[in-house]
Enzyme design. Structure first.
Site, PDB file in Angstrom:
ATOM      1  N   LYS A  40       0.843  -1.210   0.000  1.00  0.00           N
ATOM      2  CA  LYS A  40       0.000   0.000   0.000  1.00  0.00           C
ATOM      3  C   LYS A  40       0.870   1.248   0.000  1.00  0.00           C
ATOM      4  CE  LYS A  40      -1.749   1.571   4.124  1.00  0.00           C
ATOM      5  NZ  LYS A  40      -1.363   2.984   4.304  1.00  0.00           N
ATOM      6  N   ASN A  41       1.942   1.219   0.800  1.00  0.00           N
ATOM      7  CA  ASN A  41       2.742   2.424   0.975  1.00  0.00           C
ATOM      8  C   ASN A  41       3.750   2.668  -0.148  1.00  0.00           C
ATOM      9  OD1 ASN A  41       1.191   2.867   3.168  1.00  0.00           O
ATOM     10  ND2 ASN A  41       2.723   2.273   4.691  1.00  0.00           N
ATOM     11  N   CYS A 138      -5.212   7.441   8.853  1.00  0.00           N
ATOM     12  CA  CYS A 138      -5.536   6.920  10.184  1.00  0.00           C
ATOM     13  C   CYS A 138      -5.343   7.983  11.250  1.00  0.00           C
ATOM     14  CB  CYS A 138      -4.641   5.730  10.493  1.00  0.00           C
ATOM     15  SG  CYS A 138      -5.132   4.255   9.616  1.00  0.00           S
ATOM     16  N   ARG A 143      -0.362  14.162  12.789  1.00  0.00           N
ATOM     17  CA  ARG A 143      -0.017  13.969  11.383  1.00  0.00           C
ATOM     18  C   ARG A 143       0.046  15.296  10.617  1.00  0.00           C
ATOM     19  NH1 ARG A 143      -2.047   8.427   8.993  1.00  0.00           N
ATOM     20  NH2 ARG A 143       0.026   8.544   8.105  1.00  0.00           N
ATOM     21  N   ASP A 328       4.299   0.175  12.164  1.00  0.00           N
ATOM     22  CA  ASP A 328       3.123  -0.567  11.676  1.00  0.00           C
ATOM     23  C   ASP A 328       3.125  -2.038  12.098  1.00  0.00           C
ATOM     24  OD1 ASP A 328       2.025   1.583   9.764  1.00  0.00           O
ATOM     25  OD2 ASP A 328       4.118   1.401   9.196  1.00  0.00           O
ATOM     26  N   ARG A 436      -8.736  -0.473   3.850  1.00  0.00           N
ATOM     27  CA  ARG A 436      -7.829   0.555   3.306  1.00  0.00           C
ATOM     28  C   ARG A 436      -6.480  -0.049   2.948  1.00  0.00           C
ATOM     29  NH1 ARG A 436      -6.171   4.879   6.923  1.00  0.00           N
ATOM     30  NH2 ARG A 436      -4.781   5.104   5.155  1.00  0.00           N
TER      31      ARG A 436
END
Ligand code: EPU
Length: 456
Positions: A40-41, A138, A143, A328, A436
């Site tokens: 995903k990243n 998230c 952030r 993570d 997600r």
């Protein structure tokens, strides 16, 4: 159980989930094989990179997750045509007709992801301006985007804050710059790369993030025609070029997903082969997995993770930037640590609020105490940040079923693992967040022998 899922194809209709909650009968070991695809990243950033060329890019191993859908939507409103290729998981991105999007179209994506901020550099190069809506992602801390905006200003961009977002222009063009990040932020490193590759002159980026997903993005940019050299000590040099072409690339595998399934195997006393996982990008995780008492076997096509029997052991971990233990990875592993004999400590140094998932585990019987100001002052590799949060986990504690609500992506997956580990029935709600970043998680759970039903 009502609506018991027995058909993997039905369960596989993952993204755009047709259900909000999942009721799990816990206590069964997970056993079998799951496939992990592109990270995903990386994938979401690779899609943005396609916007830097006026050509056609081919990205392979793209997972069907909602973050990919959000980025696809953003690209499409900017005139990029995104179609499926012949291979499963292949996307073709045609950026030959890039155009400005209407405010209302962009605003419709407000709050859905943090990726829009990375559109700045490519849009400035292609169109001379960018509008970025309020960001989502998230809820694991403030952030902020100050590193991103400061880096863009160094290139000559002008940032204007509007009520609904940020407008960025470059009246005098974008010029190579000195960028020194206060912390090796993944996103700000990507921002700098995506801006510098077509800026006029040389950019020197200091204190850069060097995560494997960043290296994969650099590989993509090099394929497109960029000149980027990764120097020692977190320095990256980028020589700007005028134009870039499209790329063909197979995305690096999702090591966060691989670590999540590994932790699920350990917590449930199971045995899971994660197809597509590669040792070289998971070495720090593998060391900890072994120290806790898990077994793994590295094969050419993936890694098998299992609980070999016997007691699990406690560990002390400090999350960190690469090559440290990823932030993570901690949430799924914490569930396994509730089953270890003794006291484990997780010190979170990347985000200020990443223990939100713990309250659900406490409700299920876990003995976890969160210390908002941390426990000890330990020396670290990267400049210290004012974030000190520790969770102290004392085990073993049997977990029992409970009704819990997913707070964020990784925390949500840890709730699934806890429900699978617990005796009795648990209902995990708000599971849309999990899609997600985890492709077809319910189909994979089914393939691993989990017993569950879905609702709402
Ligand atoms: N930070 C600032 N200012 C900025 C940018 C970041 O203070 O302008 C701070 C953040 O608040 C955070 C720290 O720097 O405390 C690290 O943030 P970073 O920029 O490295 O994270 P990110 O790019 O927003 C990506 C991943 C995260 C992953 C982190 C760390 C994506 C889309 N997200 O976030 O992934 O945890 O890097 O590796 O790539 C996830 O997948 O669940 C996830 C949250």
């Amino acid at each position: 159980m009502s609506n018991l899922i027995t058909d993997a194809r039905r369960a596989g209709a993952s993204v755009g989930l047709t259900f909000d909650s999942i009721t799990i009968e816990g206590g069964l070991p997970l056993s079998g094989e799951v496939d992990v695809r592109g990270a995903k990243n990386l994938v979401t950033k690779a899609m943005v990179a396609a916007l830097l060329s006026e050509g056609r890019s081919v990205l392979r191993d793209v997972p069907d997750i909602s973050d990919v859908r959000v980025v696809r939507g953003l690209l499409e409103i900017h005139g990029v045509t995104v179609t499926k290729g012949v291979e499963d998981g292949e996307l073709i991105l045609d950026a030959s007709k890039v155009r400005s999007a209407h405010f209302a179209e962009i605003d419709a994506h407000a709050g859905s992801s943090r990726i829009p901020i990375l559109f700045c550099g490519p849009l400035l190069h292609q169109l001379g301006e960018a509008f970025i809506p309020d960001l989502g992602g998230c809820r694991i801390g403030d952030r902020p985007i100050n590193f991103h905006l400061d880096a863009l200003r160094n290139f000559g961009a002008v940032v204007e804050k509007l009520p609904a977002g940020i407008r960025i222009t470059a009246p005098n063009g974008l010029h190579g710059a000195q960028v020194v990040l206060p912390y090796p932020s993944v996103g700000a490193t990507e921002q700098t790369l995506l801006t510098a590759v077509r800026a006029e002159g040389v950019t020197e980026l200091r204190n850069a993030a060097i995560e494997p997903e960043i290296m994969d993005l650099i590989a993509i940019l090099q394929k497109m025609g960029a000149i980027i050299s990764v120097e020692p000590n977190r320095v990256i040099l980028i020589e700007g070029v005028r134009t870039l072409s499209g790329y063909t690339h197979r995305a690096i595998f999702d090591r966060n997903e691989a670590a999540s399934w590994a932790s699920a195997a350990l917590a449930t006393q199971g045995d899971v082969f994660v197809k597509g996982a590669k040792q070289e990008h998971m070495m720090t995780f593998l060391n900890i997995f072994r120290k806790v008492g898990g077994s793994f076997n590295v094969r050419e096509d993936g890694i098998r993770f299992w609980h070999p029997g016997g007691d699990l052991k406690p560990v002390v971990i400090e999350t960190d930037v690469h090559p440290g233990f990823m932030t993570d990875w901690q949430q799924p592993l914490v569930v396994a640590l509730t089953q270890a004999i003794g006291t484990s400590i997780i010190h979170e140094t990347v985000y200020e609020n990443r223990f939100g998932f713990v309250s659900a585990l406490q409700k299920m019987g876990a003995d976890i105490v969160v210390h908002p100001h941390g426990l000890a002052d330990t020396p670290r590799r990267v400049p210290r940040r004012d974030l000190e949060q520790a969770a102290v986990i004392t085990g073993p504690t049997p977990l029992h079923g409970a009704n819990v609500e997913v707070p964020d992506l990784r925390g949500g997956f840890s709730h699934l693992i806890a429900a699978l580990t617990a005796t009795g029935r648990s209902t995990v709600s708000n599971v849309g967040i999990i899609s997600r970043g985890y492709e077809n998680f319910e189909g994979k759970l089914l393939a691993l022998g989990a017993r569950f039903s879905v609702d709402g």
